[in-house]
Motif scaffolding. Structure first.
Motif, PDB file in Angstrom:
ATOM      1  N   THR A  19       0.863  -1.343   0.095  1.00 23.16           N
ATOM      2  CA  THR A  19      -0.044  -0.157   0.069  1.00 23.16           C
ATOM      3  C   THR A  19       0.946   1.122  -0.099  1.00 23.16           C
ATOM      4  O   THR A  19       1.698   1.654   1.041  1.00 23.16           O
ATOM      5  N   ALA A  20       0.728   2.132  -1.195  1.00 24.32           N
ATOM      6  CA  ALA A  20       1.615   3.397  -1.056  1.00 24.32           C
ATOM      7  C   ALA A  20       0.626   4.164  -1.046  1.00 24.32           C
ATOM      8  O   ALA A  20      -0.625   4.172  -1.116  1.00 24.32           O
ATOM      9  N   PRO A  21       0.936   5.552  -0.743  1.00 26.10           N
ATOM     10  CA  PRO A  21       0.133   6.905  -0.877  1.00 26.10           C
ATOM     11  C   PRO A  21      -0.620   6.852  -2.269  1.00 26.10           C
ATOM     12  O   PRO A  21       0.053   6.721  -3.145  1.00 26.10           O
ATOM     13  N   THR A  22      -1.715   7.454  -2.262  1.00 26.41           N
ATOM     14  CA  THR A  22      -2.755   7.689  -3.440  1.00 26.41           C
ATOM     15  C   THR A  22      -2.286   9.149  -3.810  1.00 26.41           C
ATOM     16  O   THR A  22      -2.259   9.940  -2.929  1.00 26.41           O
ATOM     17  N   LEU A  23      -1.634   9.420  -4.975  1.00 25.42           N
ATOM     18  CA  LEU A  23      -0.789  10.533  -5.267  1.00 25.42           C
ATOM     19  C   LEU A  23      -2.068  11.365  -6.041  1.00 25.42           C
ATOM     20  O   LEU A  23      -3.075  10.847  -6.346  1.00 25.42           O
ATOM     21  N   PRO A  24      -2.027  12.651  -5.957  1.00 26.87           N
ATOM     22  CA  PRO A  24      -0.970  13.455  -5.583  1.00 26.87           C
ATOM     23  C   PRO A  24      -0.978  13.753  -3.938  1.00 26.87           C
ATOM     24  O   PRO A  24      -2.086  13.581  -3.304  1.00 26.87           O
ATOM     25  N   LEU A  25       0.200  13.957  -3.401  1.00 25.22           N
ATOM     26  CA  LEU A  25       0.262  14.415  -2.078  1.00 25.22           C
ATOM     27  C   LEU A  25      -0.185  15.800  -1.902  1.00 25.22           C
ATOM     28  O   LEU A  25       0.207  16.517  -2.579  1.00 25.22           O
ATOM     29  N   LYS A  26      -0.666  16.244  -0.656  1.00 21.79           N
ATOM     30  CA  LYS A  26      -1.230  17.288  -0.824  1.00 21.79           C
ATOM     31  C   LYS A  26      -0.663  17.924   0.804  1.00 21.79           C
ATOM     32  O   LYS A  26      -0.614  17.223   1.871  1.00 21.79           O
ATOM     33  N   MET A  27      -0.185  19.127   1.016  1.00 20.13           N
ATOM     34  CA  MET A  27       0.052  19.797   2.039  1.00 20.13           C
ATOM     35  C   MET A  27      -0.989  20.534   2.640  1.00 20.13           C
ATOM     36  O   MET A  27      -1.955  21.325   1.966  1.00 20.13           O
ATOM     37  N   ALA A  28      -1.170  20.220   4.018  1.00 18.91           N
ATOM     38  CA  ALA A  28      -2.407  20.990   4.609  1.00 18.91           C
ATOM     39  C   ALA A  28      -1.682  21.868   5.719  1.00 18.91           C
ATOM     40  O   ALA A  28      -0.514  21.469   6.376  1.00 18.91           O
ATOM     41  N   LEU A  29      -2.173  22.953   5.852  1.00 21.01           N
ATOM     42  CA  LEU A  29      -1.874  24.034   7.139  1.00 21.01           C
ATOM     43  C   LEU A  29      -2.460  23.794   8.287  1.00 21.01           C
ATOM     44  O   LEU A  29      -3.794  23.362   8.425  1.00 21.01           O
ATOM     45  N   VAL A  30      -1.776  23.961   9.447  1.00 19.86           N
ATOM     46  CA  VAL A  30      -2.511  23.635  10.732  1.00 19.86           C
ATOM     47  C   VAL A  30      -2.376  24.946  11.634  1.00 19.86           C
ATOM     48  O   VAL A  30      -0.970  25.550  11.592  1.00 19.86           O
ATOM     49  N   THR A  31      -3.223  25.167  12.515  1.00 24.27           N
ATOM     50  CA  THR A  31      -3.288  26.164  13.422  1.00 24.27           C
ATOM     51  C   THR A  31      -2.913  25.834  14.909  1.00 24.27           C
ATOM     52  O   THR A  31      -2.545  26.602  15.794  1.00 24.27           O
ATOM     53  N   ALA A  32      -3.069  24.445  15.006  1.00 23.34           N
ATOM     54  CA  ALA A  32      -2.656  23.714  16.244  1.00 23.34           C
ATOM     55  C   ALA A  32      -1.872  22.391  15.885  1.00 23.34           C
ATOM     56  O   ALA A  32      -2.395  21.741  14.909  1.00 23.34           O
TER      57      ALA A  32
END
Length: 123
Positions: A19-32
């Motif tokens: 099992t590999a990541p399903t592309l595309p990978l995505k960056m999320a931003l967090v506040t905590a």
């Protein structure tokens, strides 16, 4: 890496799963910030959306983003870190971390991660 990411990589490495990541990978931003087991508090509101992240081939076990990541139309918030998610139907969180410094943005501002400014190392 997250607990899930670590387990999937080890399972892949030792052949018990492919099992590999399903592309595309995505960056999320967090506040905590989150931790290995729990996601952080993701930015919501404005025009914020996760961004596809691309990297060049790893060198010495590390990668960096190969293009600018521009999050336009941000809500008013303070961004403290990032998370990398895949694009599976129910996305999987693979890794996370803090930015070098928190950044407060006003409503409508953009948050930019310049090419090469984000790095990830497997060590």
């Amino acid at each position: 890496m997250t607990d899930t990411g670590e387990n999937r990589v080890v399972n892949w490495l030792f052949g018990s799963s492919t099992t590999a990541p399903t592309l595309p990978l995505k960056m999320a931003l967090v506040t905590a910030a989150g931790n290995d087991a729990t996601a952080g508090t993701e930015v919501t509101g404005g025009s914020y959306a996760r961004k596809n992240i691309s990297v060049a081939a790893a060198v010495n076990g590390g990668v960096a983003n190969s293009a600018d990541l521009v999050f336009a139309g941000m809500p008013a918030c303070t961004v403290v870190g990032w998370e990398i998610w895949d694009s599976f139907g129910t996305p999987v969180r693979w890794c996370y971390g803090p930015f070098d410094a928190s950044k407060t943005v006003a409503a409508g501002d953009e948050f930019k991660v310049a090419a090469g400014a984000w790095t990830f190392s497997a060590s």
